[in-house]
Design a protein around this motif. Sequence first.
Motif, PDB file in Angstrom:
ATOM      1  N   THR A 134      55.268 100.619  47.163  1.00  8.26           N
ATOM      2  CA  THR A 134      55.751  99.262  47.458  1.00  8.26           C
ATOM      3  C   THR A 134      54.686  98.210  47.161  1.00  8.26           C
ATOM      4  O   THR A 134      54.953  97.022  47.281  1.00  8.26           O
ATOM      5  CB  THR A 134      56.168  99.151  48.927  1.00  8.26           C
ATOM      6  N   TYR A 135      53.481  98.634  46.784  1.00  3.45           N
ATOM      7  CA  TYR A 135      52.379  97.701  46.560  1.00  3.45           C
ATOM      8  C   TYR A 135      52.548  96.959  45.236  1.00  3.45           C
ATOM      9  O   TYR A 135      53.082  97.505  44.262  1.00  3.45           O
ATOM     10  CB  TYR A 135      51.043  98.454  46.517  1.00  3.45           C
ATOM     11  N   SER A 136      52.052  95.748  45.203  1.00  3.14           N
ATOM     12  CA  SER A 136      51.991  94.999  43.946  1.00  3.14           C
ATOM     13  C   SER A 136      50.889  95.586  43.068  1.00  3.14           C
ATOM     14  O   SER A 136      50.076  96.413  43.526  1.00  3.14           O
ATOM     15  CB  SER A 136      51.685  93.526  44.227  1.00  3.14           C
ATOM     16  N   GLY A 137      50.844  95.141  41.810  1.00  8.46           N
ATOM     17  CA  GLY A 137      49.817  95.646  40.908  1.00  8.46           C
ATOM     18  C   GLY A 137      48.419  95.366  41.415  1.00  8.46           C
ATOM     19  O   GLY A 137      47.535  96.226  41.359  1.00  8.46           O
ATOM     20  N   GLY A 138      48.206  94.153  41.942  1.00 12.81           N
ATOM     21  CA  GLY A 138      46.902  93.803  42.470  1.00 12.81           C
ATOM     22  C   GLY A 138      46.511  94.650  43.664  1.00 12.81           C
ATOM     23  O   GLY A 138      45.353  95.064  43.807  1.00 12.81           O
ATOM     24  N   MET A 139      47.472  94.926  44.546  1.00  9.73           N
ATOM     25  CA  MET A 139      47.198  95.743  45.727  1.00  9.73           C
ATOM     26  C   MET A 139      46.872  97.179  45.321  1.00  9.73           C
ATOM     27  O   MET A 139      45.991  97.813  45.913  1.00  9.73           O
ATOM     28  CB  MET A 139      48.396  95.714  46.673  1.00  9.73           C
ATOM     29  N   ARG A 140      47.564  97.692  44.309  1.00  8.68           N
ATOM     30  CA  ARG A 140      47.275  99.051  43.850  1.00  8.68           C
ATOM     31  C   ARG A 140      45.867  99.145  43.287  1.00  8.68           C
ATOM     32  O   ARG A 140      45.163 100.139  43.516  1.00  8.68           O
ATOM     33  CB  ARG A 140      48.279  99.478  42.787  1.00  8.68           C
ATOM     34  N   ARG A 141      45.466  98.127  42.517  1.00  6.77           N
ATOM     35  CA  ARG A 141      44.129  98.148  41.942  1.00  6.77           C
ATOM     36  C   ARG A 141      43.074  98.086  43.055  1.00  6.77           C
ATOM     37  O   ARG A 141      42.044  98.752  42.984  1.00  6.77           O
ATOM     38  CB  ARG A 141      43.936  96.970  40.984  1.00  6.77           C
ATOM     39  N   LYS A 142      43.334  97.284  44.081  1.00 13.49           N
ATOM     40  CA  LYS A 142      42.393  97.205  45.195  1.00 13.49           C
ATOM     41  C   LYS A 142      42.317  98.538  45.931  1.00 13.49           C
ATOM     42  O   LYS A 142      41.229  98.989  46.304  1.00 13.49           O
ATOM     43  CB  LYS A 142      42.791  96.075  46.149  1.00 13.49           C
ATOM     44  N   LEU A 143      43.482  99.168  46.144  1.00 12.98           N
ATOM     45  CA  LEU A 143      43.492 100.465  46.813  1.00 12.98           C
ATOM     46  C   LEU A 143      42.763 101.502  45.966  1.00 12.98           C
ATOM     47  O   LEU A 143      41.999 102.326  46.488  1.00 12.98           O
ATOM     48  CB  LEU A 143      44.934 100.910  47.073  1.00 12.98           C
ATOM     49  N   ASP A 144      42.969 101.463  44.669  1.00 14.10           N
ATOM     50  CA  ASP A 144      42.317 102.397  43.757  1.00 14.10           C
ATOM     51  C   ASP A 144      40.796 102.260  43.853  1.00 14.10           C
ATOM     52  O   ASP A 144      40.063 103.253  43.940  1.00 14.10           O
ATOM     53  CB  ASP A 144      42.790 102.125  42.328  1.00 14.10           C
ATOM     54  N   LEU A 145      40.315 101.020  43.855  1.00 15.25           N
ATOM     55  CA  LEU A 145      38.875 100.800  43.954  1.00 15.25           C
ATOM     56  C   LEU A 145      38.359 101.197  45.336  1.00 15.25           C
ATOM     57  O   LEU A 145      37.260 101.758  45.460  1.00 15.25           O
ATOM     58  CB  LEU A 145      38.550  99.333  43.662  1.00 15.25           C
ATOM     59  N   ALA A 146      39.151 100.931  46.364  1.00 13.20           N
ATOM     60  CA  ALA A 146      38.757 101.348  47.714  1.00 13.20           C
ATOM     61  C   ALA A 146      38.607 102.869  47.785  1.00 13.20           C
ATOM     62  O   ALA A 146      37.658 103.388  48.392  1.00 13.20           O
ATOM     63  CB  ALA A 146      39.794 100.872  48.733  1.00 13.20           C
ATOM     64  N   MET A 147      39.526 103.592  47.127  1.00 14.04           N
ATOM     65  CA  MET A 147      39.435 105.053  47.095  1.00 14.04           C
ATOM     66  C   MET A 147      38.172 105.499  46.362  1.00 14.04           C
ATOM     67  O   MET A 147      37.536 106.493  46.733  1.00 14.04           O
ATOM     68  CB  MET A 147      40.680 105.633  46.433  1.00 14.04           C
ATOM     69  N   THR A 148      37.808 104.751  45.328  1.00 14.13           N
ATOM     70  CA  THR A 148      36.597 105.063  44.580  1.00 14.13           C
ATOM     71  C   THR A 148      35.354 104.926  45.464  1.00 14.13           C
ATOM     72  O   THR A 148      34.372 105.650  45.284  1.00 14.13           O
ATOM     73  CB  THR A 148      36.471 104.127  43.355  1.00 14.13           C
ATOM     74  N   LEU A 149      35.403 104.008  46.431  1.00 14.71           N
ATOM     75  CA  LEU A 149      34.237 103.730  47.261  1.00 14.71           C
ATOM     76  C   LEU A 149      34.064 104.712  48.416  1.00 14.71           C
ATOM     77  O   LEU A 149      33.035 104.689  49.100  1.00 14.71           O
ATOM     78  CB  LEU A 149      34.317 102.311  47.822  1.00 14.71           C
ATOM     79  N   VAL A 150      35.062 105.556  48.658  1.00 17.37           N
ATOM     80  CA  VAL A 150      34.927 106.556  49.720  1.00 17.37           C
ATOM     81  C   VAL A 150      33.735 107.455  49.376  1.00 17.37           C
ATOM     82  O   VAL A 150      33.643 108.012  48.290  1.00 17.37           O
ATOM     83  CB  VAL A 150      36.211 107.399  49.845  1.00 17.37           C
ATOM     84  N   GLY A 151      32.821 107.549  50.278  1.00 16.25           N
ATOM     85  CA  GLY A 151      31.629 108.343  50.026  1.00 16.25           C
ATOM     86  C   GLY A 151      30.444 107.516  49.568  1.00 16.25           C
ATOM     87  O   GLY A 151      29.339 108.043  49.418  1.00 16.25           O
ATOM     88  N   GLY A 152      30.643 106.217  49.322  1.00 19.57           N
ATOM     89  CA  GLY A 152      29.549 105.331  48.957  1.00 19.57           C
ATOM     90  C   GLY A 152      28.835 105.691  47.676  1.00 19.57           C
ATOM     91  O   GLY A 152      27.623 105.949  47.687  1.00 19.57           O
ATOM     92  N   PRO A 153      29.522 105.720  46.523  1.00 17.79           N
ATOM     93  CA  PRO A 153      28.868 106.072  45.262  1.00 17.79           C
ATOM     94  C   PRO A 153      27.781 105.073  44.873  1.00 17.79           C
ATOM     95  O   PRO A 153      27.911 103.873  45.138  1.00 17.79           O
ATOM     96  CB  PRO A 153      30.021 106.046  44.249  1.00 17.79           C
ATOM     97  N   GLN A 154      26.725 105.578  44.245  1.00 19.35           N
ATOM     98  CA  GLN A 154      25.645 104.714  43.793  1.00 19.35           C
ATOM     99  C   GLN A 154      26.007 103.987  42.499  1.00 19.35           C
ATOM    100  O   GLN A 154      25.556 102.869  42.266  1.00 19.35           O
ATOM    101  CB  GLN A 154      24.372 105.538  43.547  1.00 19.35           C
ATOM    102  N   VAL A 155      26.790 104.658  41.671  1.00 19.76           N
ATOM    103  CA  VAL A 155      27.174 104.109  40.365  1.00 19.76           C
ATOM    104  C   VAL A 155      28.687 104.173  40.232  1.00 19.76           C
ATOM    105  O   VAL A 155      29.286 105.227  40.492  1.00 19.76           O
ATOM    106  CB  VAL A 155      26.520 104.905  39.214  1.00 19.76           C
ATOM    107  N   ILE A 156      29.302 103.057  39.849  1.00 19.35           N
ATOM    108  CA  ILE A 156      30.758 103.015  39.701  1.00 19.35           C
ATOM    109  C   ILE A 156      31.097 102.645  38.263  1.00 19.35           C
ATOM    110  O   ILE A 156      30.570 101.669  37.708  1.00 19.35           O
ATOM    111  CB  ILE A 156      31.389 101.995  40.668  1.00 19.35           C
TER     112      ILE A 156
END
Length: 318
Positions: A134-156
């Motif tokens: 149900t998310y908009s495109g912008g919300m999906r991209r934000k969620l995707d990036l939030a998932m990327t940040l799980v674990g606190g990566p040093q390099v993205i």
Amino acid sequence: MRNSAIAVQGLRKAYGDKVVLDGIDFEVASGSVFSLLGPNGAGKTTTVNIATTLMRADAGTVHVAGHDVATATRQVRRLIGVTGQFAAVDELLSGRENLQLMADLKRIRPAGRVVSGLLERFDLVESADKLASTYSGGMRRKLDLAMTLVGGPQVIFLDEPTTGLDPRSRRAMWDIVRELVADGTTIFLTTQYLEEADQLAEQVAVLDHGRIVAQGTPAELKRQVPGTHVRLRFTAAHELDAAAAILAGATRDDQELTLRVPSDGGSRSLRAVLDRLDEHGVNAEEFSVHTPDLDDVFLALTGRTDTTHTNALEANAR
């Protein structure tokens, strides 16, 4: 340069007789944004795939946080996050569940505080328990990036992260990228929006036909391209003719009824152009001062401006 978060030397990759990367070299300073630009088929996504351990190079080396991606794959994967061109979220799960799943995969305990913190940081609290479908495109991209940040990566690695977003959502993503860098994260960015690289990147490399054809800060690259000029638009052809006769060295466009006058972009040179027209009774409907931007750099270095379509070869490589 600060300590290198990413160091690439002599990187080569070919698919059959098609050379995609032809011995490229670059470094990315820790805690900075590095942007890789290039036309379709230049090898941007192939570079990302190799640097993120998803593909092996034919030759050369890539080190991420000091680890060789070919021989220390596990160590590299613990240190990096990757956001691709398309949001990799599970639409059958809610936003909260997507983040919880990522936390479980990375064995983060307890995960509740991490999940809640990311939902708040990305302004997804109100939608946290709604299905991602149900998310908009912008919300999906934000969620995707939030998932990327799980674990606190040093390099993205962000491979065209704002493709398809509206201007407001794109700028919201820019703000998030700036916050990450302020916290010490290193961002490797590929983008089809040259303004994006101009706004975010400390260093830019232009990749064309598998080779780095230019590298430097956005300002340094712009200075390599001549072309600052005053653009004058007229309402009638006879006005354009008169102005072209008065202003030596100007370039005319008869279809657009415009004249490009070489200039240093300063107020004095602009005033001189307008005064000259006024002396001869010629009136310009409008004028503007144009200085080279990354679009000009891109066109000058590659001879192309089209970066909007996915290259079939790289798409198959994914």
